[in-house]
Design a protein around this motif. Structure first.
Motif, PDB file in Angstrom:
ATOM      1  N   GLY A 127       0.836  -1.190   0.000  1.00 15.35           N
ATOM      2  CA  GLY A 127       0.000   0.000   0.000  1.00 15.35           C
ATOM      3  C   GLY A 127       0.868   1.236   0.000  1.00 15.35           C
ATOM      4  O   GLY A 127       2.025   1.181   0.422  1.00 15.35           O
ATOM      5  N   PRO A 128       0.329   2.363  -0.462  1.00 17.96           N
ATOM      6  CA  PRO A 128       1.131   3.591  -0.543  1.00 17.96           C
ATOM      7  C   PRO A 128       1.214   4.335   0.785  1.00 17.96           C
ATOM      8  O   PRO A 128       2.018   5.250   0.928  1.00 17.96           O
ATOM      9  N   ARG A 129       0.356   3.986   1.730  1.00 18.21           N
ATOM     10  CA  ARG A 129       0.343   4.722   2.993  1.00 18.21           C
ATOM     11  C   ARG A 129      -0.219   3.816   4.088  1.00 18.21           C
ATOM     12  O   ARG A 129      -0.780   2.767   3.818  1.00 18.21           O
ATOM     13  N   ARG A 130      -0.025   4.287   5.324  1.00 22.29           N
ATOM     14  CA  ARG A 130      -0.540   3.568   6.469  1.00 22.29           C
ATOM     15  C   ARG A 130      -2.067   3.515   6.420  1.00 22.29           C
ATOM     16  O   ARG A 130      -2.721   4.492   6.057  1.00 22.29           O
ATOM     17  N   SER A 131      -2.645   2.379   6.801  1.00 26.29           N
ATOM     18  CA  SER A 131      -4.108   2.280   6.846  1.00 26.29           C
ATOM     19  C   SER A 131      -4.650   3.214   7.907  1.00 26.29           C
ATOM     20  O   SER A 131      -3.991   3.499   8.909  1.00 26.29           O
ATOM     21  N   HIS A 132      -5.872   3.663   7.680  1.00 22.00           N
ATOM     22  CA  HIS A 132      -6.479   4.677   8.535  1.00 22.00           C
ATOM     23  C   HIS A 132      -7.877   4.195   8.898  1.00 22.00           C
ATOM     24  O   HIS A 132      -8.508   3.492   8.112  1.00 22.00           O
ATOM     25  N   PRO A 133      -8.401   4.579  10.070  1.00 24.75           N
ATOM     26  CA  PRO A 133      -9.756   4.135  10.433  1.00 24.75           C
ATOM     27  C   PRO A 133     -10.793   4.414   9.346  1.00 24.75           C
ATOM     28  O   PRO A 133     -11.755   3.654   9.196  1.00 24.75           O
ATOM     29  N   ILE A 134     -10.596   5.483   8.566  1.00 25.28           N
ATOM     30  CA  ILE A 134     -11.559   5.797   7.503  1.00 25.28           C
ATOM     31  C   ILE A 134     -11.690   4.634   6.517  1.00 25.28           C
ATOM     32  O   ILE A 134     -12.776   4.375   5.997  1.00 25.28           O
ATOM     33  N   ASP A 135     -10.581   3.925   6.284  1.00 24.66           N
ATOM     34  CA  ASP A 135     -10.614   2.855   5.289  1.00 24.66           C
ATOM     35  C   ASP A 135     -11.627   1.772   5.623  1.00 24.66           C
ATOM     36  O   ASP A 135     -11.972   0.962   4.766  1.00 24.66           O
ATOM     37  N   TYR A 136     -12.065   1.713   6.857  1.00 20.39           N
ATOM     38  CA  TYR A 136     -12.862   0.565   7.296  1.00 20.39           C
ATOM     39  C   TYR A 136     -14.312   0.911   7.579  1.00 20.39           C
ATOM     40  O   TYR A 136     -15.042   0.082   8.118  1.00 20.39           O
ATOM     41  N   ILE A 137     -14.731   2.130   7.218  1.00 21.59           N
ATOM     42  CA  ILE A 137     -16.060   2.524   7.706  1.00 21.59           C
ATOM     43  C   ILE A 137     -17.179   1.647   7.163  1.00 21.59           C
ATOM     44  O   ILE A 137     -18.208   1.539   7.787  1.00 21.59           O
ATOM     45  N   HIS A 138     -16.976   1.008   6.014  1.00 22.90           N
ATOM     46  CA  HIS A 138     -18.056   0.156   5.501  1.00 22.90           C
ATOM     47  C   HIS A 138     -17.894  -1.300   5.921  1.00 22.90           C
ATOM     48  O   HIS A 138     -18.684  -2.141   5.515  1.00 22.90           O
TER      49      HIS A 138
END
Ligand code: HEM
Ligand code: HEM
Lengths: 205, 537
Positions: free
Chosen positions: A87-98
């Motif tokens: 991945g190009p960046r660290r995962s963020h809580p936003i990535d998981y909202i669905h």
């Protein structure tokens, strides 16, 4: 330490403090995250899953892919998640909202899959790989998922998704191996896994 | 500093305490009315616990065998992925959570509940209240585990680790636990001894903490799912508390109870025990987010969890020191006594797993070795080396007192001990070694270890590999890393076979004992006061 009520209250309090601080605190902080708008397409990211992808998520859960695959790119200074191209960046809580339920995973017997759709977009590759991972990846210890595929007599026209199998795997002449609905859904889900959009204001690692 | 907990009279003669092995018959003693009364009271307590605790213990042993079989299949599949590949219920992704849940909720939980009840009654000097509740609870619990396992194997499991049982099964566990807990609390309330020994604190805490975190996690993940990364946070928080505040608390409570009894020495220090307990109670609940270090969680939550994990050194060292000082000078008793062997093994593993755990909680270590087989090694060092071994010890001690029968065969006990002791050492060794290589290759190395060994031979190859580690390599092809782990995973299957052999020996012993095919205990406890033997508990 012989007073039962006192002991009980102290035990309660010590746990309640951490419960409030950690669980409730996170619950409040993470409950409010909103999708971001993509600077190029101005679509909201992450987009909601399609029906088919949701069905695929359910196959992913039922077959336990999380036993070997994670779905997060780590930041931090001591690991090579980003260098590996996960991945190009660290995962963020936003990535998981669905994500409901979450399919985070805790083992990396296999590679991280949170951006697999961006990394490997060929549907036929995924079908072949799931049918028997050792066709595409010799030496892999990923299980075969042949039970998600079906052998059938070739009809008037070959199925467009029929697997291109050769050698020991080839079906008898006149037959073809095609994905079941569950396999199609699973691959649709994998192809849709792409959280490479930028999230403004957050560090890369 | 030395305080003797109630009724632990240090034995002036320093003999081996009777741990159900049958040979320790004391010298002639004057008739002691007080001792006779105490012995009778213990007999009444043991009678009241007999059926409920035996039901729990026997279910535990059945689940142990089932869980080991599942584990063997899972382990074999990791290096022979075509084995049983076309049978969906046994696919690796289902059989692994099935193993985890069967050993955790089937084996470990049943054994923990039985030991908890028995020790609570003994420490409270009161017969078990609500035996029928326990039986009903055990039934509900075990049916729940069975249904939950079948649900996982048929693809209906939930996706959060340690919480894979779906709603109906989890609800049954919930009800079952509540019934057993009510009985435990009733017995505690009826205690005839005011003094609360350290084991009681841990057990009371465990009885409070487990339902709390189970309720929170269960509701927020299943009936009313919060969704998103919060689910992962809550799942990790639950796992931490289940391990640290239920399993570890019960394990430590058992060791605290049995060590003084078996060595005939009072607990070394009450103050140290207090320190260890409260440090655990205060710090442990904050460690919940350390499974996602560098992951998608707010930085403060991760930092707090790491700090709290490092603070766990305090309870770890306090408890270990207390154990060591209690048994110091009596280590020669460990050989002859089966219970003591297992208990001491468990206590040593407790120190090891905690030390390893603190290291694993540091960012620089965690980011390299998290998500690799190292963690699985740590999990077995804790859940097996510490907790399961403590349970074996407790069962060797408690079951003869419940059935009034000795163990049928010393040989089988030896087989059990050596198979599981060596098997576990092998398992943890290979998973740790293989996991370290895996972690370095995934995160640090420019080329896999195998290439260096091919070029330079074994010892120089390892040296060359280590000297080539960079902070950011990550160039090793993933498939090469995978191939490198296979030999270690094969060795893990071998270690699993040793554990399986040990478990079969143990199951035979328990089966013979419960079915009444073992010799009766030599000095019936009641007769001891009349001089035939001395009850040393
Ligand atoms: C001072 C004590 C301990 C510390 C600081 C500690 C630390 C850790 C850390 C940091 C991890 C997570 C690694 C990762 O996923 O990146 C972990 C995992 C684990 N530990 Fe420990 N540990 C301790 C004691 C124990 C004990 C006593 C047990 C068993 C009774 C245990 C059982 C486990 C298990 C089963 C896992 C796997 C967790 C999972 O499935 O999420 N640990 N430990
Ligand atoms: C009865 C005692 C045992 C206990 C309490 C136990 C506990 C556990 C736990 C807690 C995990 C999950 C680790 C995690 O998710 O981090 C696990 C996984 C596993 N255990 Fe066990 N285990 C036991 C016996 C065995 C045996 C005898 C074997 C034999 C080979 C075995 C093989 C495995 C395997 C293959 C996994 C999956 C690891 C992976 O995904 O790579 N376990 N066990």
């Amino acid at each position: 330490m012989n007073r039962l009520p006192l002991l009980f209250i102290a035990l309660l309090a010590s746990f309640a403090a951490a419960w409030l601080g950690l669980v409730f605190g996170l619950y409040r902080e993470l409950g409010g995250v909103q999708p971001v708008s993509d600077p190029f397409t101005s679509e909201l990211q992450p987009r909601p899953y399609t029906e088919l992808e949701l069905a695929g998520r359910d196959v992913y859960r039922a077959e336990g892919c999380i036993a070997c695959h994670t779905q997060h790119v780590r930041g931090g200074r001591f690991n090579a998640d980003i260098e590996r191209g996960w991945g190009p960046r660290r995962s963020h809580p936003i990535d998981y909202i669905h994500d409901r339920p979450i399919l985070m995973g805790r083992s990396r017997t296999g590679p991280d899959l949170v951006n697999i759709g961006a990394r490997e977009a060929r549907r036929s590759w995924h079908h072949l790989h799931l049918y028997d991972p050792r066709i595409t990846s010799p030496g892999s210890n990923m299980p075969t998922y042949r039970y998600l595929y079906r052998k059938q007599r070739i009809g008037d026209e070959p199925d467009p998704d029929a697997l291109m199998l050769a050698g020991e795997h080839a079906p008898p002449p006149g037959y073809e191996v095609v994905p079941t609905d569950r396999a199609r859904a699973l691959v649709a889900y994998l192809l849709g896994l792409d959280r490479t959009y930028p999230i403004p204001g957050t560090p890369r690692r | 500093m030395v305080t003797a907990p109630f009724n632990w009279r240090p034995h002036s003669r320093g003999r081996i305490a009777d741990d159900g092995h049958g040979s320790a018959v004391g010298p002639q003693q004057a008739v002691d009315v007080e001792a006779a009364r105490a012995a009778r009271r213990r007999l009444v307590i043991d009678r009241s616990c007999r059926v409920p605790c035996l039901v729990l213990f026997c279910s535990a042993v059945v689940w142990l065998l089932a869980g080991t079989l599942l584990a063997m299949i899972a382990s074999f599949k990791l290096h022979e992925p075509r084995f049983l590949a076309d049978f969906a219920p046994l696919t690796f992704g289902r059989i692994r959570p099935a193993h985890l849940n069967v050993v955790a909720y089937g084996w470990a939980f049943n054994a923990a509940l039985a030991s908890l009840l028995w020790i609570k009654c003994r420490l409270a000097a009161t017969p078990l209240r609500g035996g029928a509740l326990v039986l009903a609870g055990a039934g509900l619990w075990n049916v729940g585990v069975l249904l939950g396992t079948l649900a996982i194997l048929t693809g209906r499991g939930h996706s959060t680790a340690w919480l894979e049982f779906p709603v109906p099964a989890a609800a049954m566990l919930y009800g079952g636990f509540a019934l057993v807990a009510i009985a435990a609390v009733l017995s505690l309330a009826a205690r005839r001894v005011r003094r609360l020994y350290v084991s009681q604190w841990y057990l009371l805490g465990a009885l409070l903490w487990f339902p709390w975190c189970f309720t929170v996690a269960f509701i927020l993940l299943m009936p009313a799912p919060v969704g998103g990364v919060t689910e992962s946070a809550i799942g990790g928080w639950y796992t931490r508390n289940l391990i640290g505040l239920w399993f570890s608390a019960v394990g430590v409570a058992i060791i605290y109870y049995l060590l003084p009894k078996l060595t005939g020495r009072p607990l070394y220090s009450h103050q140290l025990a207090l320190l260890g307990f409260w440090a655990l109670a205060v710090c442990y609940p904050w460690t919940g987010m350390r499974h996602l270090i560098a992951g998608p969680l707010p930085a403060w939550a991760i930092t707090v969890s790491i700090a709290a994990s490092v603070m766990l050194l305090i309870p770890l060292l306090a408890v270990t020191l207390n154990f060591h000082k209690t048994i110091r000078g009596r280590y020669r008793l460990v050989g002859p006594s089966p219970t003591l062997r297992f208990i001491v093994f468990a206590a040593v593993c407790y120190l090891l797993v905690g030390g390893q755990g603190v290291l694993l909680a540091l960012r620089s270590v965690n980011e390299v070795f998290s998500l690799t087989h190292t963690i699985i090694g740590h999990a077995h060092l804790g859940m097996y080396g510490f907790f399961t071994m403590a349970m074996f010890g407790a069962m060797y001690y408690i079951i003869p007192r419940l059935t009034g029968r000795e163990w049928a065969s010393v040989g089988l006990i030896r087989i059990h001990f050596w198979c599981v002791g060596l098997g576990l050492a092998l398992m943890v060794g290979v998973l740790t070694a293989g996991g370290i290589i895996q972690g370095l290759e995934l995160n640090r190395a420019a080329a896999p270890l195998g290439h260096y060994i091919d070029e330079h031979g074994l010892s120089e190859g390892v040296g060359a590999f280590l000297s080539q580690l960079q902070v950011r390599g990550g160039a090793v092809d993933f498939l090469d890393v995978t191939r490198g782990t296979i030999p270690w995973l094969e060795l893990r299957t071998l270690s699993g076979m040793m554990l399986l052999a040990g478990h079969i020996a143990f199951a035979v012993l328990v089966g013979l004992n419960v079915a009444g095919h073992s010799p009766p205990r030599p000095g019936p406890m009641l007769l001891s006061a009349a001089g035939r033997g001395r009850p040393l508990e």
